[in-house]
Design an enzyme around this catalytic site. Structure first.
Site, PDB file in Angstrom:
ATOM      1  N   THR A 159     -17.506   5.126  49.384  1.00 44.79           N
ATOM      2  CA  THR A 159     -16.712   5.754  50.455  1.00 44.79           C
ATOM      3  C   THR A 159     -15.800   6.796  49.808  1.00 44.79           C
ATOM      4  O   THR A 159     -16.231   7.902  49.541  1.00 44.79           O
ATOM      5  CB  THR A 159     -15.912   4.706  51.250  1.00 44.79           C
ATOM      6  N   THR A 196     -10.881  -4.143  49.874  1.00 49.60           N
ATOM      7  CA  THR A 196     -11.906  -3.280  50.455  1.00 49.60           C
ATOM      8  C   THR A 196     -12.901  -2.839  49.395  1.00 49.60           C
ATOM      9  O   THR A 196     -12.863  -1.738  48.885  1.00 49.60           O
ATOM     10  CB  THR A 196     -11.308  -2.066  51.177  1.00 49.60           C
ATOM     11  N   GLU A 282      -7.598   5.276  44.672  1.00 51.84           N
ATOM     12  CA  GLU A 282      -7.446   6.567  45.351  1.00 51.84           C
ATOM     13  C   GLU A 282      -6.292   7.370  44.753  1.00 51.84           C
ATOM     14  O   GLU A 282      -5.137   6.940  44.759  1.00 51.84           O
ATOM     15  CB  GLU A 282      -7.229   6.347  46.844  1.00 51.84           C
ATOM     16  N   ASN A 404      -5.037   9.202  52.083  1.00 52.03           N
ATOM     17  CA  ASN A 404      -4.928   8.251  53.186  1.00 52.03           C
ATOM     18  C   ASN A 404      -4.260   8.813  54.422  1.00 52.03           C
ATOM     19  O   ASN A 404      -4.405   8.265  55.523  1.00 52.03           O
ATOM     20  CB  ASN A 404      -4.205   6.989  52.700  1.00 52.03           C
TER      21      ASN A 404
END
Length: 409
Positions: A159, A196, A282, A404
């Site tokens: 992702t 996740t 991230e 995000n």
């Protein structure tokens, strides 16, 4: 292969999820994402023993429920089908129906029982699967046993990841070479107790599902459950392992002389993948490793390590290469573990910055220079017991907010 110094276990530098005998995989672009591969599958030449660990979220997504249903029936798996882009989470009865439909389509195409198929999804929560594209994926995905196929699968499950994640180790059992390979995805919403992320592990070892589950659960507690990126847990996350027994040896269990070697190999694969996820957090620029020694127990050592690596203040200090060890003290101080400040030592890299309750003189420039590297190690010695534990995370950067703030756009 690179020897790790552990008896009978070696890392396979370019090994993949297909390095173990009898496995195939593939990935294609089915249209769930704009251009990237988004639909993948792993296939075993014969039904395999299996084990699985799932997210601790109260909002478990339909794919997890379908996978749990499959495993509960026969405790065997032969295929895993995965899509990215859409998590199929919080999607009600329609979402559950779609996950079962995915399982049915793969069963029909590959002529295997539905209960031998696991389903996984990852991506945006609260959106229904575009079933026309899922049907396209089910009908067009090809599984092969070459390096390109492994790479295609690894790409299809990503992702916000910036890199593919794979690991492979080999070990010796009864004179035979056993291979354990894995692939994973994960970048944001990573926190201990399954976050996740998706992890898939294959091995050609011979082991019953019940014992494989035991070995996986132990490995998870020392690897995937010891990473954190942002303290958030998601809805779809699981680690699945398949063992197809393509290498013949006596069935592994606690009485087998090589049981500990197999468990260690499985742990190393999980730990390797977990660290890759933490490093790819991230917006991250650095991997942070916290090691706690001489704690009251191993469990308490792991608690403290996770608390420190998950502290936003520690993470931002690492990003800024600021040797502010007071932030480490702050994180230790509110952990649910036994601590005696007067016996505590803290190291940043090789530099002792705090010793038995007293600040230590050290060169800020040397420590700051060390913290500018791609990996920052923090060691905490409590001197109150024999417990040890590690945890992994990353720094917290401006880019994390940017990624995000516009995740869906």
């Amino acid at each position: 292969m690179k020897t790790l110094g552990i008896e009978h276990i070696e890392k396979v530098e370019k090994g993949t999820i297909l390095s173990a005998k009898g496995f195939k995989a593939g990935g294609i672009h089915a249209g769930l994402r704009y251009a990237k591969k988004d639909f993948g599958m792993i296939y075993s030449e014969k039904p395999a023993s299996c084990g699985a660990v799932y997210t601790q979220s109260h909002f478990q997504a339909p794919p997890l429920k379908v996978t749990q249903d499959s495993i509960s029936q026969q405790q065997m798996l032969q295929a895993i089908v995965v899509n990215s882009a859409v998590a199929n989470a919080c999607t009600g009865e329609q979402g559950l129906k779609d996950a079962y439909t995915t399982r049915h389509l793969i069963a029909d195409r590959f002529q295997i029982p539905e209960e031998f198929i696991a389903v996984a999804s990852t991506g945006v929560i609260g959106e229904w699967l575009p079933m026309d594209k899922i049907e396209k994926g089910c009908s067009e995905v090809m599984v092969e046993s070459n390096e390109d196929s492994a790479q295609s699968f690894q790409q299809a499950i990503l992702t916000t990841d910036t890199v593919e994640k794979s690991a492979c180790y080999q070990l010796e059992i009864e004179g035979e070479i056993i291979t354990i390979g894995g692939a994973a995805k994960g970048s944001g919403m990573i926190h201990p107790n399954m976050a996740t992320m998706l992890g898939f592990i294959t091995t050609d070892a011979t082991i019953a599902s019940e014992k494989l589950q035991v070995a996986l659960s132990e490995a998870i507690n020392q690897s995937f459950n010891q990473i954190t990126v942002d303290g958030e847990t998601s809805t779809n996350d699981m680690v699945l392992v398949m063992a197809n027994g393509m290498v013949e040896h006596k069935t592994l269990d606690e009485k087998h002389p090589d049981w500990k070697t197999f468990k260690k190999g499985l742990q190393l694969v999980c730990e390797d993948l977990a660290k890759q996820i933490a490093r790819d957090g991230e917006g991250a620029t650095k991997l942070v490793e916290v090691e706690v020694v001489d704690a009251y127990t191993d469990d308490e050592a792991r608690v403290i390590a996770k608390k420190v690596v998950g502290s936003d203040l520690v993470k931002t200090a690492v990003y800024g290469a600021d040797a502010n060890w007071g932030r480490i003290i702050g994180a230790i101080g509110h952990s649910d573990a036994t601590v005696n400040p007067e016996t505590c030592d803290i190291y940043i890299g090789e530099t002792l910055v705090f010793h038995q309750g007293t600040p230590q003189a050290f060169s800020e420039d040397i420590v700051s220079s060390y913290m500018k590297g791609e990996k920052v190690e923090i060691k905490i010695a409590l001197h109150i017991g024999t417990g040890v534990g590690k945890a992994w995370g990353c720094d917290l950067t401006y880019d994390y907010v940017k990624i995000n703030a516009s995740y869906r756009t």
